[in-house]
Design a protein around this motif. Structure first.
Motif, PDB file in Angstrom:
ATOM      1  N   LEU A 156      10.833   3.446   4.463  1.00  0.00           N
ATOM      2  CA  LEU A 156      10.221   2.754   5.587  1.00  0.00           C
ATOM      3  C   LEU A 156       8.952   3.450   6.075  1.00  0.00           C
ATOM      4  O   LEU A 156       8.006   2.799   6.525  1.00  0.00           O
ATOM      5  CB  LEU A 156      11.209   2.653   6.754  1.00  0.00           C
ATOM      6  N   LEU A 157       8.958   4.790   5.990  1.00  0.00           N
ATOM      7  CA  LEU A 157       7.797   5.535   6.481  1.00  0.00           C
ATOM      8  C   LEU A 157       6.669   5.626   5.467  1.00  0.00           C
ATOM      9  O   LEU A 157       5.594   6.111   5.788  1.00  0.00           O
ATOM     10  CB  LEU A 157       8.229   6.958   6.867  1.00  0.00           C
ATOM     11  N   SER A 158       6.899   5.121   4.232  1.00  0.00           N
ATOM     12  CA  SER A 158       5.861   5.163   3.198  1.00  0.00           C
ATOM     13  C   SER A 158       5.532   3.737   2.800  1.00  0.00           C
ATOM     14  O   SER A 158       6.194   3.161   1.919  1.00  0.00           O
ATOM     15  CB  SER A 158       6.354   5.952   1.970  1.00  0.00           C
ATOM     16  N   PRO A 159       4.505   3.047   3.431  1.00  0.00           N
ATOM     17  CA  PRO A 159       4.174   1.628   3.156  1.00  0.00           C
ATOM     18  C   PRO A 159       3.804   1.420   1.695  1.00  0.00           C
ATOM     19  O   PRO A 159       3.130   2.251   1.093  1.00  0.00           O
ATOM     20  CB  PRO A 159       2.983   1.349   4.062  1.00  0.00           C
ATOM     21  N   ARG A 160       4.289   0.298   1.157  1.00  0.00           N
ATOM     22  CA  ARG A 160       3.951  -0.039  -0.221  1.00  0.00           C
ATOM     23  C   ARG A 160       2.742  -0.972  -0.251  1.00  0.00           C
ATOM     24  O   ARG A 160       2.443  -1.652   0.725  1.00  0.00           O
ATOM     25  CB  ARG A 160       5.136  -0.748  -0.899  1.00  0.00           C
ATOM     26  N   VAL A 161       2.085  -1.082  -1.389  1.00  0.00           N
ATOM     27  CA  VAL A 161       0.951  -1.997  -1.554  1.00  0.00           C
ATOM     28  C   VAL A 161       1.495  -3.419  -1.637  1.00  0.00           C
ATOM     29  O   VAL A 161       2.337  -3.711  -2.488  1.00  0.00           O
ATOM     30  CB  VAL A 161       0.158  -1.662  -2.835  1.00  0.00           C
ATOM     31  N   PRO A 162       1.077  -4.388  -0.736  1.00  0.00           N
ATOM     32  CA  PRO A 162       1.630  -5.761  -0.730  1.00  0.00           C
ATOM     33  C   PRO A 162       1.262  -6.516  -1.997  1.00  0.00           C
ATOM     34  O   PRO A 162       0.165  -6.352  -2.539  1.00  0.00           O
ATOM     35  CB  PRO A 162       1.007  -6.386   0.507  1.00  0.00           C
ATOM     36  N   GLU A 163       2.248  -7.303  -2.476  1.00  0.00           N
ATOM     37  CA  GLU A 163       1.973  -8.121  -3.660  1.00  0.00           C
ATOM     38  C   GLU A 163       1.109  -9.329  -3.247  1.00  0.00           C
ATOM     39  O   GLU A 163       1.156  -9.813  -2.121  1.00  0.00           O
ATOM     40  CB  GLU A 163       3.289  -8.615  -4.262  1.00  0.00           C
ATOM     41  N   GLN A 164       0.328  -9.849  -4.236  1.00  0.00           N
ATOM     42  CA  GLN A 164      -0.569 -10.971  -3.979  1.00  0.00           C
ATOM     43  C   GLN A 164       0.212 -12.217  -3.588  1.00  0.00           C
ATOM     44  O   GLN A 164       1.132 -12.617  -4.283  1.00  0.00           O
ATOM     45  CB  GLN A 164      -1.386 -11.274  -5.244  1.00  0.00           C
ATOM     46  N   GLY A 165      -0.143 -12.783  -2.409  1.00  0.00           N
ATOM     47  CA  GLY A 165       0.491 -14.012  -1.951  1.00  0.00           C
ATOM     48  C   GLY A 165       1.747 -13.783  -1.171  1.00  0.00           C
ATOM     49  O   GLY A 165       2.356 -14.727  -0.696  1.00  0.00           O
ATOM     50  N   GLY A 166       2.207 -12.550  -0.998  1.00  0.00           N
ATOM     51  CA  GLY A 166       3.468 -12.300  -0.289  1.00  0.00           C
ATOM     52  C   GLY A 166       3.274 -11.307   0.830  1.00  0.00           C
ATOM     53  O   GLY A 166       3.002 -10.141   0.547  1.00  0.00           O
ATOM     54  N   PRO A 167       3.335 -11.729   2.090  1.00  0.00           N
ATOM     55  CA  PRO A 167       3.178 -10.795   3.206  1.00  0.00           C
ATOM     56  C   PRO A 167       4.338  -9.796   3.246  1.00  0.00           C
ATOM     57  O   PRO A 167       5.454 -10.128   2.915  1.00  0.00           O
ATOM     58  CB  PRO A 167       3.182 -11.705   4.434  1.00  0.00           C
ATOM     59  N   THR A 168       3.992  -8.604   3.632  1.00  0.00           N
ATOM     60  CA  THR A 168       5.010  -7.549   3.731  1.00  0.00           C
ATOM     61  C   THR A 168       4.920  -6.895   5.098  1.00  0.00           C
ATOM     62  O   THR A 168       3.875  -6.906   5.748  1.00  0.00           O
ATOM     63  CB  THR A 168       4.812  -6.484   2.657  1.00  0.00           C
ATOM     64  N   ASP A 169       6.054  -6.246   5.527  1.00  0.00           N
ATOM     65  CA  ASP A 169       5.995  -5.471   6.775  1.00  0.00           C
ATOM     66  C   ASP A 169       5.739  -4.015   6.443  1.00  0.00           C
ATOM     67  O   ASP A 169       5.561  -3.649   5.287  1.00  0.00           O
ATOM     68  CB  ASP A 169       7.296  -5.661   7.573  1.00  0.00           C
ATOM     69  N   VAL A 170       5.725  -3.200   7.439  1.00  0.00           N
ATOM     70  CA  VAL A 170       5.393  -1.789   7.212  1.00  0.00           C
ATOM     71  C   VAL A 170       6.421  -1.092   6.351  1.00  0.00           C
ATOM     72  O   VAL A 170       6.195  -0.058   5.774  1.00  0.00           O
ATOM     73  CB  VAL A 170       5.245  -1.064   8.551  1.00  0.00           C
ATOM     74  N   GLY A 171       7.620  -1.665   6.277  1.00  0.00           N
ATOM     75  CA  GLY A 171       8.660  -1.024   5.473  1.00  0.00           C
ATOM     76  C   GLY A 171       8.603  -1.447   4.042  1.00  0.00           C
ATOM     77  O   GLY A 171       9.417  -0.982   3.230  1.00  0.00           O
TER      78      GLY A 171
END
Length: 443
Positions: A422-437
């Motif tokens: 949760l404390l290490s944000p991942r790179v969001p995939e194209q077309g899919g919103p992500t949260d900080v976790g």
């Protein structure tokens, strides 16, 4: 000597006068030396002592040599007197007088008779089968010089040993007596303490050494190498020096015993304190072991031994020695007890550390769990349901009894990994919103 050579040329009056003057000076010097030898303290001691060994043999020879020296000197004196008488007959000596003087002063016509004792012991007459010898004045002086040097060497050597060693032995014996009295006062006695045995041996050795030095001083004389001077050398103090060092070692041992007497009570109190701390530490370890067995599951907890009774028994023995002033026995016992007591305290501390290790591991896991919870809270993720679930699972295991450390550690690691995710944000995939976790949310 005794062999007639070619006739000497007849001396003239001036030669006779010069020879008489020279012989007169030699006569005076020889007489002075002989009187000094006769009056030498060493010769008088040798004459009255009960000698043995090397000294007895050499004094027998030297005494005979001194007797011969006086016989030679008397013959020398008679010859010189006869020559002076002939020369004093008339102011201008006749041819016959000069012939007689030449024979007296340069010829080998001086006869020296030796006594039976001298003949048996002196290095000149012994073994020759003769009780007399014939000399010229020059040869007679040379022979007297040889006998004087050898006799003086023997006398000076014996006197040097007598002057040096007996007095030093007596001083050491007096110190030995004081040391024995001091040793007795602190319980250092023969058969009970090695230092007491050493004192007895030193006493016997010094007594024997003194007897030997008095009766055979030359056995303790070390001649100087390469020296031909009478008395060249020094007294051999090897045995004396060895015993002096041994006495000093004993004195240091007794000083150590005296030190024990002075601080025995302080050391006993310190020993009791160390052993008491070791006992308390072992008691704490036994109590902690019961707690570990009750609170920690599936853990190997080492057994805790009780306090060794032998140390307490030895401590009681040490106190008994102190009460009865047995300082020579107390000294080594205290040294051994002090070392054993420190070892026992160290063993107790190591036992406590080993027993409480599972509790320390549980405490470390609890601390790690709470630290990550605080870190998550600082980042605003304290209400995350997933983390709450993982945290509660780990906390139940760590705060339950008995606690399975292996399972609890795995639960803490799971919570730790979830928090890191949760404390290490991942790179969001194209077309899919992500949260900080990093988790994808559907709209």
């Amino acid at each position: 000597m005794g062999v007639t050579g070619p006739p000497e040329p007849v001396m003239d009056r001036d030669e006779v006068d010069r020879a008489l003057a020279r012989l007169g000076a030699e006569h005076e010097a020889i007489e002075t030396s002989l009187l000094a030898l006769q009056d030498h303290a060493g010769r008088r001691l040798l004459e009255g002592a009960e000698l043995t060994g090397t000294t007895k043999e050499r004094w027998s020879t030297a005494d005979a040599s001194i007797t011969l020296l006086w016989a030679y000197f008397d013959a020398y004196t008679d010859a010189l007197r006869s020559a002076r008488d002939i020369r004093s007959r008339r102011r201008w000596s006749s041819r016959e007088d000069l012939v007689d003087l030449t024979e007296l002063l340069r010829g080998a016509g001086i006869t020296v008779a030796g006594s039976a004792t001298a003949a048996a012991n002196a290095p000149t007459l012994a073994g020759t089968g003769r009780l007399s010898e014939r000399f010229s004045l020059v040869a007679l002086v040379e022979r007297m010089n040889e006998l004087y040097a050898s006799s003086l060497d023997m006398v000076v050597a014996a006197d040097a040993v007598w002057s040096a060693l007996p007095a030093r032995i007596d001083l050491l014996a007096a110190e030995l007596q004081r040391t024995r009295q001091l040793a007795h006062s602190v319980g250092v006695r023969p058969g009970e303490h090695p230092a007491g045995d050493d004192l007895e041996r030193i006493t016997r050795t010094l007594s024997t050494l003194r007897q030997q030095v008095v009766s055979d001083p030359l056995a303790f004389w070390a001649p100087a190498k390469g020296s031909s001077a009478p008395g060249g050398g020094r007294p051999d103090t090897t045995t004396y020096d060895r015993e002096a060092r041994a006495l000093e070692d004993v004195r240091r041992e007794i000083d150590a015993v005296l030190t024990v007497r002075q601080d025995a009570e302080t050391r006993l109190v310190r020993l009791r304190d160390v052993l008491s701390r070791a006992d308390r530490t072992l008691a704490e370890a036994r109590s902690a072991r019961g707690e570990v067995l009750a609170k920690i599951a599936a853990s190997e907890v080492p057994a805790v031994s009780g306090p060794p009774t032998v140390l307490q028994e030895q401590l009681a023995t040490a106190a008994e020695y102190r009460r009865h002033a047995q300082w020579h026995r107390l000294s080594p016992l205290l040294e051994a007890l002090e070392e054993k007591a420190e070892d026992e305290l160290l063993r107790a501390r190591e036992s406590l550390t080993a027993v409480t290790q599972p509790l320390a591991v549980r405490a470390e896991l609890r601390g790690r769990l709470d630290a990550y919870k605080a870190k998550v809270a600082r980042h605003g993720l304290a209400e995350d349901p997933f983390l709450i679930e993982r945290y509660d699972a780990a906390r139940r295991m760590l705060w339950s009894a008995p606690c399975d450390l292996r399972v609890a550690e795995e639960a803490v690691l799971r919570y730790q990994r979830a928090a890191v995710d949760l404390l290490s944000p991942r790179v969001p995939e194209q077309g899919g919103p992500t949260d900080v976790g990093g988790r994808t949310h559907e709209h």
